[in-house]
Design a protein around this motif. Structure first.
Motif, PDB file in Angstrom:
ATOM      1  N   LEU A  87       6.102   3.300 -12.714  1.00  0.00           N
ATOM      2  CA  LEU A  87       5.600   3.256 -14.060  1.00  0.00           C
ATOM      3  C   LEU A  87       4.551   4.295 -14.558  1.00  0.00           C
ATOM      4  N   MET A  88       3.750   4.563 -13.541  1.00  0.00           N
ATOM      5  CA  MET A  88       2.743   5.760 -13.650  1.00  0.00           C
ATOM      6  C   MET A  88       3.000   6.843 -14.480  1.00  0.00           C
ATOM      7  N   LEU A  89       2.316   7.321 -15.467  1.00  0.00           N
ATOM      8  CA  LEU A  89       2.424   8.664 -16.042  1.00  0.00           C
ATOM      9  C   LEU A  89       0.994   9.407 -15.874  1.00  0.00           C
ATOM     10  N   SER A 101      -3.006  -1.864 -14.314  1.00  0.00           N
ATOM     11  CA  SER A 101      -3.259  -2.919 -15.359  1.00  0.00           C
ATOM     12  C   SER A 101      -1.971  -3.279 -16.282  1.00  0.00           C
ATOM     13  N   ILE A 102      -1.255  -2.299 -16.549  1.00  0.00           N
ATOM     14  CA  ILE A 102      -0.161  -2.414 -17.446  1.00  0.00           C
ATOM     15  C   ILE A 102       0.592  -3.647 -16.682  1.00  0.00           C
ATOM     16  N   PHE A 103       1.107  -3.513 -15.284  1.00  0.00           N
ATOM     17  CA  PHE A 103       1.835  -4.332 -14.391  1.00  0.00           C
ATOM     18  C   PHE A 103       1.232  -5.638 -14.400  1.00  0.00           C
ATOM     19  N   TYR A 104       0.040  -5.617 -14.112  1.00  0.00           N
ATOM     20  CA  TYR A 104      -0.494  -7.159 -14.062  1.00  0.00           C
ATOM     21  C   TYR A 104      -0.648  -7.751 -15.377  1.00  0.00           C
ATOM     22  N   ASP A 105      -0.754  -7.102 -16.255  1.00  0.00           N
ATOM     23  CA  ASP A 105      -0.834  -7.643 -17.639  1.00  0.00           C
ATOM     24  C   ASP A 105       0.497  -8.347 -17.857  1.00  0.00           C
ATOM     25  N   LEU A 124      16.902   2.444  -8.380  1.00  0.00           N
ATOM     26  CA  LEU A 124      17.837   2.307  -9.690  1.00  0.00           C
ATOM     27  C   LEU A 124      17.199   1.275 -10.643  1.00  0.00           C
ATOM     28  N   ALA A 125      17.124   0.146  -9.881  1.00  0.00           N
ATOM     29  CA  ALA A 125      16.673  -1.102 -10.356  1.00  0.00           C
ATOM     30  C   ALA A 125      15.397  -0.825 -11.300  1.00  0.00           C
ATOM     31  N   ILE A 126      14.478  -0.490 -10.482  1.00  0.00           N
ATOM     32  CA  ILE A 126      12.995  -0.103 -10.883  1.00  0.00           C
ATOM     33  C   ILE A 126      13.076   0.764 -12.109  1.00  0.00           C
ATOM     34  N   LYS A 127      13.756   1.995 -11.968  1.00  0.00           N
ATOM     35  CA  LYS A 127      13.693   2.960 -13.062  1.00  0.00           C
ATOM     36  C   LYS A 127      14.427   2.498 -14.068  1.00  0.00           C
ATOM     37  N   ASN A 128      15.578   1.558 -13.997  1.00  0.00           N
ATOM     38  CA  ASN A 128      16.239   1.082 -15.305  1.00  0.00           C
ATOM     39  C   ASN A 128      15.157   0.005 -16.028  1.00  0.00           C
ATOM     40  N   MET A 129      14.474  -0.790 -15.312  1.00  0.00           N
ATOM     41  CA  MET A 129      13.758  -1.615 -15.941  1.00  0.00           C
ATOM     42  C   MET A 129      12.470  -0.918 -16.835  1.00  0.00           C
ATOM     43  N   ILE A 130      12.079  -0.196 -16.199  1.00  0.00           N
ATOM     44  CA  ILE A 130      10.975   0.805 -16.776  1.00  0.00           C
ATOM     45  C   ILE A 130      11.393   1.646 -18.228  1.00  0.00           C
ATOM     46  N   MET A 150       2.657  -1.623 -23.844  1.00  0.00           N
ATOM     47  CA  MET A 150       3.637  -1.519 -22.685  1.00  0.00           C
ATOM     48  C   MET A 150       3.638  -2.719 -21.805  1.00  0.00           C
ATOM     49  N   SER A 151       2.644  -3.323 -21.653  1.00  0.00           N
ATOM     50  CA  SER A 151       2.652  -4.648 -21.087  1.00  0.00           C
ATOM     51  C   SER A 151       3.716  -5.551 -21.651  1.00  0.00           C
ATOM     52  N   GLU A 152       3.374  -5.743 -22.815  1.00  0.00           N
ATOM     53  CA  GLU A 152       4.421  -6.836 -23.812  1.00  0.00           C
ATOM     54  C   GLU A 152       5.602  -6.177 -23.361  1.00  0.00           C
ATOM     55  N   LYS A 153       6.000  -5.059 -23.801  1.00  0.00           N
ATOM     56  CA  LYS A 153       7.492  -4.672 -23.485  1.00  0.00           C
ATOM     57  C   LYS A 153       8.185  -5.027 -22.281  1.00  0.00           C
ATOM     58  N   LEU A 154       7.181  -4.414 -21.026  1.00  0.00           N
ATOM     59  CA  LEU A 154       7.599  -5.031 -19.558  1.00  0.00           C
ATOM     60  C   LEU A 154       7.789  -6.278 -19.688  1.00  0.00           C
ATOM     61  N   ALA A 155       6.925  -7.124 -19.977  1.00  0.00           N
ATOM     62  CA  ALA A 155       6.978  -8.706 -19.797  1.00  0.00           C
ATOM     63  C   ALA A 155       8.203  -9.112 -20.391  1.00  0.00           C
ATOM     64  N   ALA A 156       8.531  -8.703 -21.700  1.00  0.00           N
ATOM     65  CA  ALA A 156       9.950  -8.773 -22.359  1.00  0.00           C
ATOM     66  C   ALA A 156      11.001  -8.575 -21.768  1.00  0.00           C
ATOM     67  N   GLU A 157      11.131  -7.367 -21.033  1.00  0.00           N
ATOM     68  CA  GLU A 157      12.319  -6.804 -20.262  1.00  0.00           C
ATOM     69  C   GLU A 157      12.306  -7.590 -18.895  1.00  0.00           C
ATOM     70  N   ILE A 158      11.127  -8.076 -18.155  1.00  0.00           N
ATOM     71  CA  ILE A 158      11.441  -8.847 -17.046  1.00  0.00           C
ATOM     72  C   ILE A 158      12.017  -9.998 -17.372  1.00  0.00           C
ATOM     73  N   GLN A 159      11.522 -10.716 -18.628  1.00  0.00           N
ATOM     74  CA  GLN A 159      12.164 -11.790 -18.897  1.00  0.00           C
ATOM     75  C   GLN A 159      13.647 -11.940 -19.225  1.00  0.00           C
TER      76      GLN A 159
END
Length: 158
Positions: A29-31, A40-44, A101-107, A118-127
Motif C-alpha cells: 500500500l505504501m507509496l 494509518s490508511i490501513f488502520y483507518d 496477487l490478492a493484496i495487489k488486486n485489492m489495493i 484512500m482509507s474510505e476506498k480501501l474499506a469499501a473494497e474490503i467490504q
C-alpha cells in the motif's frame, strides 16, 4: 538459473495486530517510502469496516482476512509458445504468489474506486470483497474463467 536464489526477506509483524500479513499489505500500500501514512490508511480502513459491520460477530481484521481469501486466485494463465503459436496455458499459482496477487488486486481496485480518502476506498473494497463482489473479486473470477476456457492446453505446462 545461473544466479543463486535470493534470500527470503523476513517481515516483522505490525504494531497493532501483530500480524505479518498486515505488514505485507501495508508494504504494498505504501507509496514513496511513507510507511507510517500507509499504516494509518490501513488502520483507518479497518476501523471503518468495523463500524459498518457492527451487526456482524466477526472482528474487522477477520473480515479483511476473509475478503483477501475471497479474492485469492487459485489458477492463472501463462503464455507459452509452442511451434509458432502462443497458447494460454492454465497453471496453479504458488502459495506466496496467491497472497501477493490478492493484496495487489485489492489495493489496485481500491485506488481506482471513487471516494474521498484512500482509507474510505480501501474499506469499501474490503467490504465488497468480503461479500464476494467488487472489481477485485471480478478479476479473480475472470482469471478462473480464462483458465477454464483454456483447459485443453493444460498438457503444455512447463
Amino acid at each position: 538459473m545461473r544466479k543463486s536464489k535470493p534470500k527470503k526477506r523476513i517481515l516483522l509483524p505490525d504494531p497493532k495486530f501483530h500480524e505479518v500479513l498486515v505488514t505485507q499489505f501495508v508494504n504494498n500500500l505504501m507509496l514513496q517510502g511513507k510507511k507510517s501514512i500507509a499504516y494509518s490508511i490501513f488502520y483507518d480502513a479497518i476501523d471503518m469496516v468495523g463500524e459498518k459491520m457492527k451487526d456482524s460477530d466477526k472482528a474487522p481484521l477477520d473480515v479483511w482476512k476473509k475478503a483477501l481469501e475471497n479474492i485469492t486466485p487459485q489458477v492463472e494463465v501463462k503464455s507459452r509458445r509452442v511451434g509458432g503459436a502462443n497458447f494460454q496455458v492454465p497453471t496453479e499459482v504458488r502459495p506466496e504468489r496467491k497472497v501477493s496477487l490478492a493484496i495487489k488486486n485489492m489495493i489496485l481496485f481500491a485506488r481506482k474506486r471513487s471516494g474521498h480518502s484512500m482509507s474510505e476506498k480501501l474499506a469499501a473494497e474490503i467490504q465488497a470483497a468480503y461479500n464476494c463482489e467488487g472489481a477485485a473479486y471480478k478479476r479473480k473470477e475472470d482469471m478462473h474463467k480464462m483458465a477454464e476456457a483454456n483447459k485443453a492446453f493444460a498438457h503444455f505446462r512447463f
